[in-house]
Design a protein around this motif. Structure first.
Motif, short mmCIF file in Angstrom:
data_model
loop_
_atom_site.label_atom_id
_atom_site.label_comp_id
_atom_site.label_asym_id
_atom_site.label_seq_id
_atom_site.Cartn_x
_atom_site.Cartn_y
_atom_site.Cartn_z
N PHE A 102 -37.00 10.53 23.27
CA PHE A 102 -36.56 9.69 24.39
C PHE A 102 -37.03 10.29 25.69
O PHE A 102 -37.43 11.45 25.75
N GLY A 103 -36.99 9.47 26.74
CA GLY A 103 -37.52 9.88 28.04
C GLY A 103 -36.71 10.90 28.80
O GLY A 103 -37.23 11.54 29.70
N GLY A 104 -35.48 11.08 28.48
CA GLY A 104 -34.70 12.13 29.12
C GLY A 104 -33.55 11.65 29.97
O GLY A 104 -32.84 12.47 30.56
N ALA A 105 -33.32 10.35 30.07
CA ALA A 105 -32.19 9.86 30.87
C ALA A 105 -30.88 10.37 30.27
O ALA A 105 -30.70 10.38 29.06
N ARG A 106 -29.99 10.83 31.13
CA ARG A 106 -28.71 11.39 30.68
C ARG A 106 -27.89 10.37 29.89
O ARG A 106 -27.23 10.73 28.92
N ALA A 107 -27.92 9.09 30.31
CA ALA A 107 -27.18 8.06 29.58
C ALA A 107 -27.73 7.90 28.17
O ALA A 107 -26.97 7.77 27.20
N ASP A 108 -29.06 7.92 28.04
CA ASP A 108 -29.68 7.83 26.70
C ASP A 108 -29.28 9.04 25.86
O ASP A 108 -28.95 8.90 24.69
N GLU A 109 -29.31 10.21 26.46
CA GLU A 109 -28.96 11.42 25.72
C GLU A 109 -27.52 11.34 25.19
O GLU A 109 -27.26 11.68 24.04
N ALA A 110 -26.61 10.87 26.02
CA ALA A 110 -25.21 10.76 25.58
C ALA A 110 -25.08 9.79 24.41
O ALA A 110 -24.38 10.07 23.44
N GLN A 111 -25.76 8.65 24.48
CA GLN A 111 -25.72 7.67 23.39
C GLN A 111 -26.33 8.25 22.12
O GLN A 111 -25.79 8.08 21.02
N LEU A 112 -27.46 8.93 22.25
CA LEU A 112 -28.14 9.50 21.07
C LEU A 112 -27.33 10.65 20.47
O LEU A 112 -27.28 10.80 19.25
#
Length: 178
Positions: A102-112
């Motif tokens: 993933f690109g590194g967005a904090r929201a994406d990281e939390a979901q992943l």
């Protein structure tokens, strides 16, 4: 003498009944989908087999995808998730791990991380060595999420996409033995 034979026969019948009961109970709890054609196709697309040679790629070699999901690599264990080298990525996939790029967005990281925790638990190097980890790989510039398993890829527009969990459930632990 007949009482002794009757007791032995009763013991054998009860023993067989107990074994059958345990087998029926275990079978009813089995959630595997082996042979279940009603579950639909496995998530993700099958990629070309570029081998699993444990060596550096030969001169002129080109991986079919970026990031790759098979191909020559120098075995390199994953000690922590976050950012993986190509050799770590391919070593992880070969063992049976699933990697979310993933690109590194904090929201994406939390979901992943939530999917990671649900499917395999928090990252653990021992689990990764055994091919039983969901690993996060932050790569700036990646749009959405790319889910990888050995020779498998699924692209999702965002980290909340339900097929990411399906992908991890389907391919975790498979590795080169798919």
């Amino acid at each position: 003498m007949t009482t002794k034979v009757a007791r032995v026969a009763l013991a054998v019948v009860l023993g067989v009944a107990a074994v059958v009961g345990v087998l029926l109970f275990v079978q009813s709890r089995d959630k595997s989908t082996f042979g279940d054609s009603g579950s639909g196709p496995a998530p993700g697309r099958l990629l070309p087999d570029q081998g699993a040679a444990h060596s550096r790629p030969p001169a002129g070699f080109h991986f079919a995808t970026d990031p790759p999901a098979s191909g020559p690599h120098v075995p390199t264990p994953v000690r922590r998730d976050g950012t993986l080298t190509r050799d770590q990525l391919l070593t992880a996939l070969e063992a049976g791990n699933v990697v979310f790029v993933f690109g590194g967005a904090r929201a994406d990281e939390a979901q992943l991380r939530a999917v990671q925790d649900d499917v395999a638990g928090p990252f653990d190097p021992a689990l990764a060595s055994a091919g039983q980890a969901v690993i996060l790989d932050r790569r700036p510039g990646t749009g959405g999420v790319v889910a990888l398993a050995w020779r498998r890829m699924l692209t999702a527009p965002r980290a909340t996409h339900a097929r990411l969990r399906d992908f991890a459930d389907a391919w975790l632990g498979k590795g080169t033995g798919q």
